[in-house]
Scaffold this motif. Structure first.
Motif, PDB file in Angstrom:
ATOM      1  N   MET A  86     -60.684  16.833  36.953  1.00  0.00           N
ATOM      2  CA  MET A  86     -59.485  17.579  37.310  1.00  0.00           C
ATOM      3  C   MET A  86     -58.308  17.215  36.417  1.00  0.00           C
ATOM      4  N   GLY A  87     -58.234  15.953  36.016  1.00  0.00           N
ATOM      5  CA  GLY A  87     -57.171  15.554  35.103  1.00  0.00           C
ATOM      6  C   GLY A  87     -57.291  16.261  33.760  1.00  0.00           C
ATOM      7  N   ALA A  88     -58.521  16.340  33.243  1.00  0.00           N
ATOM      8  CA  ALA A  88     -58.739  17.063  31.983  1.00  0.00           C
ATOM      9  C   ALA A  88     -58.423  18.545  32.141  1.00  0.00           C
ATOM     10  N   PHE A  89     -58.741  19.078  33.305  1.00  0.00           N
ATOM     11  CA  PHE A  89     -58.456  20.487  33.588  1.00  0.00           C
ATOM     12  C   PHE A  89     -56.951  20.738  33.573  1.00  0.00           C
ATOM     13  N   ALA A  90     -56.187  19.870  34.247  1.00  0.00           N
ATOM     14  CA  ALA A  90     -54.727  20.042  34.294  1.00  0.00           C
ATOM     15  C   ALA A  90     -54.096  19.837  32.928  1.00  0.00           C
ATOM     16  N   ASP A  91     -54.685  18.982  32.101  1.00  0.00           N
ATOM     17  CA  ASP A  91     -54.113  18.709  30.775  1.00  0.00           C
ATOM     18  C   ASP A  91     -54.143  19.921  29.866  1.00  0.00           C
ATOM     19  N   LYS A  92     -54.944  20.921  30.169  1.00  0.00           N
ATOM     20  CA  LYS A  92     -54.997  22.120  29.336  1.00  0.00           C
ATOM     21  C   LYS A  92     -53.665  22.866  29.349  1.00  0.00           C
ATOM     22  N   ARG A  93     -52.884  22.702  30.435  1.00  0.00           N
ATOM     23  CA  ARG A  93     -51.526  23.255  30.508  1.00  0.00           C
ATOM     24  C   ARG A  93     -50.639  22.220  31.183  1.00  0.00           C
ATOM     25  N   ARG A  94     -50.518  21.059  30.563  1.00  0.00           N
ATOM     26  CA  ARG A  94     -49.883  19.913  31.210  1.00  0.00           C
ATOM     27  C   ARG A  94     -48.430  20.168  31.590  1.00  0.00           C
ATOM     28  N   ASP A  95     -47.736  20.991  30.823  1.00  0.00           N
ATOM     29  CA  ASP A  95     -46.316  21.242  31.100  1.00  0.00           C
ATOM     30  C   ASP A  95     -46.096  22.311  32.171  1.00  0.00           C
ATOM     31  N   HIS A  96     -47.152  22.952  32.613  1.00  0.00           N
ATOM     32  CA  HIS A  96     -47.008  23.997  33.624  1.00  0.00           C
ATOM     33  C   HIS A  96     -46.816  23.383  35.006  1.00  0.00           C
ATOM     34  N   ALA A 146     -53.047  31.531  32.732  1.00  0.00           N
ATOM     35  CA  ALA A 146     -52.094  31.616  33.848  1.00  0.00           C
ATOM     36  C   ALA A 146     -52.548  30.688  34.967  1.00  0.00           C
ATOM     37  N   PRO A 147     -52.097  29.431  34.984  1.00  0.00           N
ATOM     38  CA  PRO A 147     -52.496  28.495  36.041  1.00  0.00           C
ATOM     39  C   PRO A 147     -52.156  29.032  37.431  1.00  0.00           C
ATOM     40  N   HIS A 148     -53.070  28.808  38.357  1.00  0.00           N
ATOM     41  CA  HIS A 148     -52.898  29.269  39.724  1.00  0.00           C
ATOM     42  C   HIS A 148     -53.610  28.277  40.643  1.00  0.00           C
ATOM     43  N   PRO A 149     -53.071  28.003  41.818  1.00  0.00           N
ATOM     44  CA  PRO A 149     -53.702  27.016  42.710  1.00  0.00           C
ATOM     45  C   PRO A 149     -55.135  27.353  43.076  1.00  0.00           C
ATOM     46  N   ALA A 150     -55.471  28.626  43.165  1.00  0.00           N
ATOM     47  CA  ALA A 150     -56.842  28.995  43.514  1.00  0.00           C
ATOM     48  C   ALA A 150     -57.820  28.580  42.429  1.00  0.00           C
ATOM     49  N   LEU A 151     -57.380  28.598  41.176  1.00  0.00           N
ATOM     50  CA  LEU A 151     -58.256  28.195  40.077  1.00  0.00           C
ATOM     51  C   LEU A 151     -58.568  26.703  40.161  1.00  0.00           C
ATOM     52  N   ALA A 152     -57.547  25.895  40.467  1.00  0.00           N
ATOM     53  CA  ALA A 152     -57.765  24.459  40.622  1.00  0.00           C
ATOM     54  C   ALA A 152     -58.673  24.179  41.816  1.00  0.00           C
ATOM     55  N   HIS A 153     -58.486  24.926  42.888  1.00  0.00           N
ATOM     56  CA  HIS A 153     -59.319  24.782  44.079  1.00  0.00           C
ATOM     57  C   HIS A 153     -60.783  25.063  43.747  1.00  0.00           C
ATOM     58  N   ALA A 154     -61.023  26.156  42.983  1.00  0.00           N
ATOM     59  CA  ALA A 154     -62.393  26.527  42.624  1.00  0.00           C
ATOM     60  C   ALA A 154     -62.993  25.517  41.654  1.00  0.00           C
ATOM     61  N   PRO A 189     -54.271  11.293  50.973  1.00  0.00           N
ATOM     62  CA  PRO A 189     -54.184  12.529  50.214  1.00  0.00           C
ATOM     63  C   PRO A 189     -54.992  13.648  50.858  1.00  0.00           C
ATOM     64  N   ARG A 190     -54.585  14.900  50.642  1.00  0.00           N
ATOM     65  CA  ARG A 190     -55.383  16.056  51.023  1.00  0.00           C
ATOM     66  C   ARG A 190     -55.285  17.063  49.894  1.00  0.00           C
ATOM     67  N   ALA A 191     -56.237  17.069  48.992  1.00  0.00           N
ATOM     68  CA  ALA A 191     -56.215  18.006  47.867  1.00  0.00           C
ATOM     69  C   ALA A 191     -56.358  19.441  48.337  1.00  0.00           C
ATOM     70  N   ASP A 192     -56.848  19.614  49.595  1.00  0.00           N
ATOM     71  CA  ASP A 192     -56.990  20.962  50.123  1.00  0.00           C
ATOM     72  C   ASP A 192     -55.643  21.637  50.343  1.00  0.00           C
ATOM     73  N   LEU A 193     -54.589  20.826  50.533  1.00  0.00           N
ATOM     74  CA  LEU A 193     -53.308  21.395  50.973  1.00  0.00           C
ATOM     75  C   LEU A 193     -52.534  21.972  49.804  1.00  0.00           C
ATOM     76  N   ARG A 194     -53.160  22.899  49.085  1.00  0.00           N
ATOM     77  CA  ARG A 194     -52.459  23.542  47.987  1.00  0.00           C
ATOM     78  C   ARG A 194     -51.831  24.854  48.414  1.00  0.00           C
ATOM     79  N   ALA A 195     -52.359  25.446  49.471  1.00  0.00           N
ATOM     80  CA  ALA A 195     -51.778  26.698  49.937  1.00  0.00           C
ATOM     81  C   ALA A 195     -50.439  26.404  50.563  1.00  0.00           C
ATOM     82  N   GLU A 196     -49.491  27.283  50.301  1.00  0.00           N
ATOM     83  CA  GLU A 196     -48.112  27.050  50.739  1.00  0.00           C
ATOM     84  C   GLU A 196     -47.813  27.896  51.952  1.00  0.00           C
ATOM     85  N   ARG A 197     -47.186  27.274  52.941  1.00  0.00           N
ATOM     86  CA  ARG A 197     -46.800  27.993  54.139  1.00  0.00           C
ATOM     87  C   ARG A 197     -45.618  27.284  54.773  1.00  0.00           C
TER      88      ARG A 197
END
Length: 473
Positions: free
Chosen positions: A318-328, A293-301, A454-462
């Motif tokens: 990080m690219g290899a990490f995202a490729d594990k669920r590339r269509d998500h 279950a991909p979640h932004p906190a997992l990518a952050h960690a 870029p700011r990879a930190d800005l994953r939290a949504e508000r």
């Protein structure tokens, strides 16, 4: 009638036994009874016997009636008392439910005097006291029910309700737990004992109660498993606060194995493993969690696992990490952020458009504003930021803090997740349910010019507030 016939047969047999009957010929009968001899024809003797029986039957019936008369009178009186007592109970319950507490009490006292059934009388007294607002009186009546095995559960329920009414959750929980031990079939003790333990933040007791409910099939297996995962994660978080890192790490990993789709357990496990210097194990858990279950906190960690890593190495990892669920959708967001880091605005735009079609949240609008700013499109950045103000937020958003870890829940947050995630499998951030902003509010409150990609930190949504939108305009 059977009793009378039986007595008559015994009487006739005794009479015949005392008589000496001699038949001299087929038509004559001689009777010798205590020195008196009677000789008559057989037909006349038979007629006398029939007459004697006919006289004896009503006499015997009258005698039996006279003998049973006291008992019959007593039973009739008892039945009349029971009827009056039942009537008093019915009238008392009706009065109690109607709010006429004085009448209810009067009928309760009357019922107690009329019928020898203290359990029903105590129930009526308890209900009358409850309607009258007499909590102490209701508790006295319910306490009396604890003396009877068949009314103990009802008494516990009444005492629990009274304790809750006066705000004594400790006593209420004690009664619910006692009822849970006393009854293996009633469902309410499990639910109240579990809920009160969760509300008190007593994760150990909540887990024990959940085990009982699971064994008795009072909760679905999948719900029990998810609830157990949340409770174990809450235990681990508590151990972490108490500086018991090794035990907290073991418990968090158990929680993750119980529900691999529960992102807070995975993030907590990874954080504790990193604290122990077990980065590889932490990476493995985050990768498994991402696949489930991909979640932004997992990518952050996952991004922050390797300290001192070069920008290129981190992008590759990080690219290899995202490729594990590339269509998500979350993978597309990670890849978009990586594209933004290297200035590939076209790829970032394309990936964000896919994510936007799935869920046009304010989080994606903010990322679009960064892309527009990266391209030098100031008007586009303003437009996207203004749209972010009205866009919906994401249910599973994380209050990612650039300076700290995600999912920094308190006991109330964990308690809420026991039901939100445990019962439905949804991961809704408790702070979002309360309408609070995330930890990136100060960052997102900056003018559009500060939203430099870029700011990879800005994953939290508000969603920006109205003051921000007005400032951009």
């Amino acid at each position: 009638m059977l009793r009378l016939a039986f007595l008559l047969i015994i009487a006739v047999a005794a009479m015949l036994a005392s008589w000496q009957i001699v038949t001299t010929d087929p038509g004559t009968v001689e009777i010798n009874w205590f020195g008196t001899e009677v000789s008559t024809s057989a037909l006349f003797g038979l007629l006398i016997l029939v007459v004697l029986i006919a006289i004896a039957l009503p006499v015997l019936r009258l005698l039996m009636f006279l003998i049973d008369a006291p008992g019959r009178i007593g039973k009739a009186g008892q039945r009349a008392r029971i009827r009056k007592g039942q009537e008093a109970l019915a009238l008392g319950l009706i009065a109690a439910e109607a709010g006429e507490f004085e009448e209810a009490r009067r009928q309760a006292d009357r019922a107690e005097d009329l019928i020898e059934e203290p359990r029903l009388a105590m129930l009526l007294q308890a209900r009358a006291a409850e309607v009258a607002g007499d909590t102490a009186g209701a508790e006295r009546a319910y306490s009396g029910m604890l003396q009877h095995e068949d009314t103990e559960i009802l008494g516990r329920k009444g005492l629990m309700a009274a304790a809750l009414k006066r705000g004594d959750r400790t006593a209420a929980r004690a009664h619910a737990e006692a009822a849970l031990k006393a009854s293996k079939t009633s469902t309410w003790p499990y639910q109240y004992a579990f809920d009160l333990a969760v509300q008190a933040g007593d994760w150990d007791a909540a887990l024990e109660t959940l085990e009982i409910g699971d064994k008795r099939k009072l909760v679905e297996d999948r719900v029990a498993k998810r609830r157990r995962a949340v409770l174990m994660a809450a235990q681990a978080a508590k151990m972490e606060r108490e500086r018991r890192i090794d035990k907290a790490s073991d418990q968090a990993q158990k929680a993750f194995r119980m529900a691999p789709q529960f992102a807070p357990a995975a993030a907590l496990s990874a954080r504790l493993l990193v604290a122990e210097g077990k980065n590889e194990r932490a990476a493995s858990i985050l990768e498994d969690a991402w696949e489930n279950a991909p979640h932004p906190a997992l990518a952050h960690a996952y991004r922050d696992l390797a300290a001192g890593e070069s920008r290129e190495a981190r992008a590759g990892r990080m690219g290899a990490f995202a490729d594990k669920r590339r269509d998500h959708r979350e993978s597309k967001i990670v890849l978009a952020e990586l594209a933004m880091e290297r200035g590939d605005w076209a790829t970032a735009q394309s990936l964000l458009e896919d994510a936007y079609r799935e869920n046009p949240s304010s989080r994606i609008c903010i990322l679009f504003a960064q892309v527009a700013r990266g391209r030098g499109d100031e008007n586009g950045a303003r437009t996207w930021l203004a749209q972010a103000a009205a866009a919906p937020r994401e249910l599973d958003w994380s209050d990612l803090d650039p300076e700290g870890p995600a999912f920094m829940y308190d006991d109330a947050d964990w308690a809420r997740l026991v039901y939100v995630f445990g019962d439905s499998g949804q991961l809704i951030h408790p702070r979002m349910e309360r309408g609070q902003n995330d930890a990136l509010g100060p960052v997102l409150a900056l003018p559009t010019a500060a939203l430099t990609a870029p700011r990879a930190d800005l994953r939290a949504e508000r969603a920006p507030d109205e003051a921000e939108v007005e400032e951009v305009r």
